[in-house]
Design an enzyme around this catalytic site. Sequence first.
Site, PDB file in Angstrom:
ATOM      1  N   LEU A   1      32.058  46.132  34.918  1.00 37.36           N
ATOM      2  CA  LEU A   1      32.522  46.819  33.717  1.00 37.36           C
ATOM      3  C   LEU A   1      31.702  46.443  32.488  1.00 37.36           C
ATOM      4  O   LEU A   1      31.374  47.301  31.665  1.00 37.36           O
ATOM      5  CB  LEU A   1      33.994  46.485  33.469  1.00 37.36           C
ATOM      6  CG  LEU A   1      35.013  47.185  34.363  1.00 37.36           C
ATOM      7  CD1 LEU A   1      36.377  46.526  34.222  1.00 37.36           C
ATOM      8  CD2 LEU A   1      35.115  48.667  34.030  1.00 37.36           C
TER       9      LEU A   1
ATOM     10  N   ASP B   1      26.786  36.626  29.244  1.00 36.16           N
ATOM     11  CA  ASP B   1      27.243  36.352  30.603  1.00 36.16           C
ATOM     12  C   ASP B   1      26.757  34.955  30.964  1.00 36.16           C
ATOM     13  O   ASP B   1      26.031  34.324  30.183  1.00 36.16           O
ATOM     14  CB  ASP B   1      26.732  37.384  31.608  1.00 36.16           C
ATOM     15  CG  ASP B   1      27.748  37.648  32.721  1.00 36.16           C
ATOM     16  OD1 ASP B   1      28.324  36.662  33.231  1.00 36.16           O
ATOM     17  OD2 ASP B   1      27.994  38.811  33.073  1.00 36.16           O
TER      18      ASP B   1
ATOM     19  N   ASP C   1      29.170  30.122  28.499  1.00 36.66           N
ATOM     20  CA  ASP C   1      30.563  30.186  28.936  1.00 36.66           C
ATOM     21  C   ASP C   1      31.456  30.456  27.726  1.00 36.66           C
ATOM     22  O   ASP C   1      31.636  29.590  26.864  1.00 36.66           O
ATOM     23  CB  ASP C   1      30.930  28.856  29.586  1.00 36.66           C
ATOM     24  CG  ASP C   1      32.377  28.766  30.026  1.00 36.66           C
ATOM     25  OD1 ASP C   1      33.117  29.753  29.867  1.00 36.66           O
ATOM     26  OD2 ASP C   1      32.765  27.692  30.526  1.00 36.66           O
TER      27      ASP C   1
ATOM     28  N   ASN D   1      35.499  40.913  27.831  1.00 38.17           N
ATOM     29  CA  ASN D   1      35.489  41.470  29.182  1.00 38.17           C
ATOM     30  C   ASN D   1      35.333  40.407  30.260  1.00 38.17           C
ATOM     31  O   ASN D   1      35.689  40.646  31.409  1.00 38.17           O
ATOM     32  CB  ASN D   1      34.349  42.496  29.294  1.00 38.17           C
ATOM     33  CG  ASN D   1      34.099  42.940  30.710  1.00 38.17           C
ATOM     34  OD1 ASN D   1      34.859  43.719  31.276  1.00 38.17           O
ATOM     35  ND2 ASN D   1      33.028  42.427  31.317  1.00 38.17           N
TER      36      ASN D   1
ATOM     37  N   TYR E   1      45.572  35.193  38.373  1.00 34.32           N
ATOM     38  CA  TYR E   1      44.894  36.294  37.681  1.00 34.32           C
ATOM     39  C   TYR E   1      45.899  37.151  36.909  1.00 34.32           C
ATOM     40  O   TYR E   1      45.675  37.501  35.740  1.00 34.32           O
ATOM     41  CB  TYR E   1      44.157  37.127  38.720  1.00 34.32           C
ATOM     42  CG  TYR E   1      43.404  38.324  38.184  1.00 34.32           C
ATOM     43  CD1 TYR E   1      42.192  38.176  37.532  1.00 34.32           C
ATOM     44  CD2 TYR E   1      43.910  39.613  38.363  1.00 34.32           C
ATOM     45  CE1 TYR E   1      41.491  39.270  37.061  1.00 34.32           C
ATOM     46  CE2 TYR E   1      43.223  40.712  37.902  1.00 34.32           C
ATOM     47  CZ  TYR E   1      42.012  40.542  37.253  1.00 34.32           C
ATOM     48  OH  TYR E   1      41.318  41.630  36.786  1.00 34.32           O
TER      49      TYR E   1
ATOM     50  N   LYS F   1      46.096  37.817  32.888  1.00 34.58           N
ATOM     51  CA  LYS F   1      45.982  39.170  32.348  1.00 34.58           C
ATOM     52  C   LYS F   1      47.241  39.586  31.586  1.00 34.58           C
ATOM     53  O   LYS F   1      47.161  40.354  30.620  1.00 34.58           O
ATOM     54  CB  LYS F   1      45.683  40.154  33.481  1.00 34.58           C
ATOM     55  CG  LYS F   1      44.299  39.976  34.102  1.00 34.58           C
ATOM     56  CD  LYS F   1      43.194  40.216  33.097  1.00 34.58           C
ATOM     57  CE  LYS F   1      41.818  40.165  33.725  1.00 34.58           C
ATOM     58  NZ  LYS F   1      40.730  40.460  32.770  1.00 34.58           N
TER      59      LYS F   1
END
Length: 291
Positions: free
Chosen positions: A19, A38, A63, A90, A161, A165
């Site tokens: 993404l 990244d 990071d 993201n 996860y 989220k």
Amino acid sequence: MTGVCAGRSVIITGAGQGLGRAHAREFARQGARLVLNDTGAAVRALADEINADGGEAVASVGDVATWDYAETLVNLAVDTYGTLDTLVNNAGINRDRMLVTMTEREWDDVLRVDLKGHFAPLRHAAAYWREKAKAGEPVAARVVNTSSGAGLLGSVGQGNYAAAKAGIAVLTQIAAVEMARYGIVVNAIAPSARTPMTEAVFAETMAKPEHGFDAMDPANVSPLVAWLGSTEAAGVTGRVFEIAGGEVSLADGWRHGVAASKNTRWEARELGPVIEDLLAKSEAPAPVYGA
């Protein structure tokens, strides 16, 4: 320079693949000046590609869950382009396992990268925008966070996860309220797309079609992210948008439900029929993914 983000300075974290890479391409197409982050070298190659195509991009490897690096990333955008306008959070990882066998490391790593990796850049970007607002400078800042259907409804085998989220979704709501006074608009997306993270878990549903519209192409998500990162999104804040293929919808979160009340403390033995009545009057929750 044309496009809904023409001239805007934009940070995109986790831009090396999936993404994030699609977002970078779309923001470049919309005229943005990019700082791409990244943890691997792929993000440098992407910046080179965008520059070769006539866009503007610089790469930063690091990071985003590291406090000092997140501040450095914000400073890089300001030093390179003179300002920061949009932050796209993201970056994320998954370490899927059933809760009963999940390790402490698997829990901590996902919460750190996914949730703290959203908060740290947001915190430093917001501090920059607050100082601008206090100095009387105009601020039209945008933050786009990345939640997930797992965070909205839960997902079997993804407790770490999904918790991260879900935290991102409520962090979005809180930030939108706290930061509105400084000209900062904060929204989130819950995308469904084929990425290196999702392919391993949902291989069959994420497969590319032989013909026709590829509903799982991550590039389908990016136009919404670019719009939310533009000045056109000024009147939209604190919302979570689900997007899959060509479908966009608003996710509607927790609300106060049907209530039962009395003018004194409940006795435990009273509550069985009360709870039964509340459940009968309420809608059943949407099922957890994988249940």
